[in-house]
Design a protein around this motif. Sequence first.
Motif, PDB file in Angstrom:
ATOM      1  N   UNK A   1     -34.412  54.998  -6.087  1.00  0.00           N
ATOM      2  CA  UNK A   1     -35.879  55.071  -6.085  1.00  0.00           C
ATOM      3  C   UNK A   1     -36.510  53.793  -6.615  1.00  0.00           C
ATOM      4  N   UNK A   2     -35.945  53.215  -7.661  1.00  0.00           N
ATOM      5  CA  UNK A   2     -36.463  51.952  -8.192  1.00  0.00           C
ATOM      6  C   UNK A   2     -36.295  50.822  -7.173  1.00  0.00           C
ATOM      7  N   UNK A   3     -35.193  50.822  -6.456  1.00  0.00           N
ATOM      8  CA  UNK A   3     -34.980  49.803  -5.428  1.00  0.00           C
ATOM      9  C   UNK A   3     -35.995  49.932  -4.304  1.00  0.00           C
ATOM     10  N   UNK A   4     -36.283  51.165  -3.891  1.00  0.00           N
ATOM     11  CA  UNK A   4     -37.300  51.376  -2.851  1.00  0.00           C
ATOM     12  C   UNK A   4     -38.644  50.835  -3.312  1.00  0.00           C
TER      13      UNK A   4
ATOM     14  N   UNK B   1     -34.851  43.595 -14.997  1.00  0.00           N
ATOM     15  CA  UNK B   1     -33.580  44.310 -14.830  1.00  0.00           C
ATOM     16  C   UNK B   1     -32.948  43.908 -13.497  1.00  0.00           C
ATOM     17  N   UNK B   2     -31.665  43.615 -13.510  1.00  0.00           N
ATOM     18  CA  UNK B   2     -30.954  43.245 -12.291  1.00  0.00           C
ATOM     19  C   UNK B   2     -31.083  44.354 -11.250  1.00  0.00           C
ATOM     20  N   UNK B   3     -31.277  43.966 -10.004  1.00  0.00           N
ATOM     21  CA  UNK B   3     -31.406  44.976  -8.954  1.00  0.00           C
ATOM     22  C   UNK B   3     -30.126  45.784  -8.794  1.00  0.00           C
ATOM     23  N   UNK B   4     -29.016  45.237  -9.207  1.00  0.00           N
ATOM     24  CA  UNK B   4     -27.739  45.950  -9.104  1.00  0.00           C
ATOM     25  C   UNK B   4     -27.671  47.130 -10.080  1.00  0.00           C
TER      26      UNK B   4
ATOM     27  N   UNK C   1     -27.124  53.562   1.050  1.00  0.00           N
ATOM     28  CA  UNK C   1     -28.556  53.247   1.119  1.00  0.00           C
ATOM     29  C   UNK C   1     -28.941  52.247   0.026  1.00  0.00           C
ATOM     30  N   UNK C   2     -28.430  52.453  -1.181  1.00  0.00           N
ATOM     31  CA  UNK C   2     -28.701  51.528  -2.290  1.00  0.00           C
ATOM     32  C   UNK C   2     -28.240  50.123  -1.923  1.00  0.00           C
ATOM     33  N   UNK C   3     -27.020  50.026  -1.402  1.00  0.00           N
ATOM     34  CA  UNK C   3     -26.462  48.727  -1.064  1.00  0.00           C
ATOM     35  C   UNK C   3     -27.260  48.030   0.042  1.00  0.00           C
ATOM     36  N   UNK C   4     -27.765  48.814   0.980  1.00  0.00           N
ATOM     37  CA  UNK C   4     -28.581  48.248   2.057  1.00  0.00           C
ATOM     38  C   UNK C   4     -29.872  47.645   1.498  1.00  0.00           C
TER      39      UNK C   4
ATOM     40  N   UNK D   1     -31.227  43.669   1.356  1.00  0.00           N
ATOM     41  CA  UNK D   1     -32.552  43.243   1.808  1.00  0.00           C
ATOM     42  C   UNK D   1     -33.282  42.464   0.723  1.00  0.00           C
ATOM     43  N   UNK D   2     -33.234  42.950  -0.503  1.00  0.00           N
ATOM     44  CA  UNK D   2     -33.902  42.273  -1.602  1.00  0.00           C
ATOM     45  C   UNK D   2     -33.268  40.914  -1.879  1.00  0.00           C
ATOM     46  N   UNK D   3     -31.955  40.848  -1.859  1.00  0.00           N
ATOM     47  CA  UNK D   3     -31.265  39.582  -2.087  1.00  0.00           C
ATOM     48  C   UNK D   3     -31.629  38.568  -1.001  1.00  0.00           C
ATOM     49  N   UNK D   4     -31.747  39.040   0.242  1.00  0.00           N
ATOM     50  CA  UNK D   4     -32.124  38.153   1.344  1.00  0.00           C
ATOM     51  C   UNK D   4     -33.525  37.573   1.144  1.00  0.00           C
ATOM     52  N   UNK D   5     -34.365  38.296   0.426  1.00  0.00           N
ATOM     53  CA  UNK D   5     -35.726  37.833   0.140  1.00  0.00           C
ATOM     54  C   UNK D   5     -35.803  37.066  -1.182  1.00  0.00           C
ATOM     55  N   UNK D   6     -34.650  36.888  -1.821  1.00  0.00           N
ATOM     56  CA  UNK D   6     -34.600  36.122  -3.054  1.00  0.00           C
ATOM     57  C   UNK D   6     -34.911  36.925  -4.304  1.00  0.00           C
ATOM     58  N   UNK D   7     -34.932  38.238  -4.202  1.00  0.00           N
ATOM     59  CA  UNK D   7     -35.218  39.100  -5.341  1.00  0.00           C
ATOM     60  C   UNK D   7     -33.896  39.489  -6.008  1.00  0.00           C
ATOM     61  N   UNK D   8     -33.750  39.166  -7.283  1.00  0.00           N
ATOM     62  CA  UNK D   8     -32.529  39.518  -8.008  1.00  0.00           C
ATOM     63  C   UNK D   8     -32.820  40.417  -9.205  1.00  0.00           C
ATOM     64  N   UNK D   9     -34.101  40.463  -9.624  1.00  0.00           N
ATOM     65  CA  UNK D   9     -34.496  41.299 -10.759  1.00  0.00           C
ATOM     66  C   UNK D   9     -35.810  42.007 -10.443  1.00  0.00           C
ATOM     67  N   UNK D  10     -36.033  43.127 -11.112  1.00  0.00           N
ATOM     68  CA  UNK D  10     -37.299  43.830 -10.924  1.00  0.00           C
ATOM     69  C   UNK D  10     -38.360  43.232 -11.837  1.00  0.00           C
ATOM     70  N   UNK D  11     -39.535  43.844 -11.855  1.00  0.00           N
ATOM     71  CA  UNK D  11     -40.651  43.341 -12.664  1.00  0.00           C
ATOM     72  C   UNK D  11     -40.333  43.298 -14.151  1.00  0.00           C
ATOM     73  N   UNK D  12     -39.444  44.181 -14.579  1.00  0.00           N
ATOM     74  CA  UNK D  12     -39.095  44.262 -16.003  1.00  0.00           C
ATOM     75  C   UNK D  12     -37.949  43.341 -16.372  1.00  0.00           C
TER      76      UNK D  12
END
Length: 71
Positions: A47-50, A39-42, A19-22, A26-37
């Motif tokens: 829960x943070x990814x959701x 931190x790398x999405x990896x 589920x995390x990898x999925x 999705x986030x990478x496809x939208x160009x998201x690589x880091x969160x608001x803080x």
Amino acid sequence: MPRRCDDMGILYLKTMEAKRQHIIKELLAKGITKDERGISIHDLSYDDLKYELVLQAFREIDVERESNKWF
């Protein structure tokens, strides 16, 4: 009996990782690589990814469009 519980635990962990990898895909496809803080999405938890995925969905809403106006 304990072996069955171990197998269920392993299955749960594999499912959560899938589920995390999925969501990461999705986030990478939208160009998201880091969160608001910054931190790398990896490195984020499931829960943070959701949360990041929901934020991205809100960012995609065209608020100028009449049907999307709330007030």
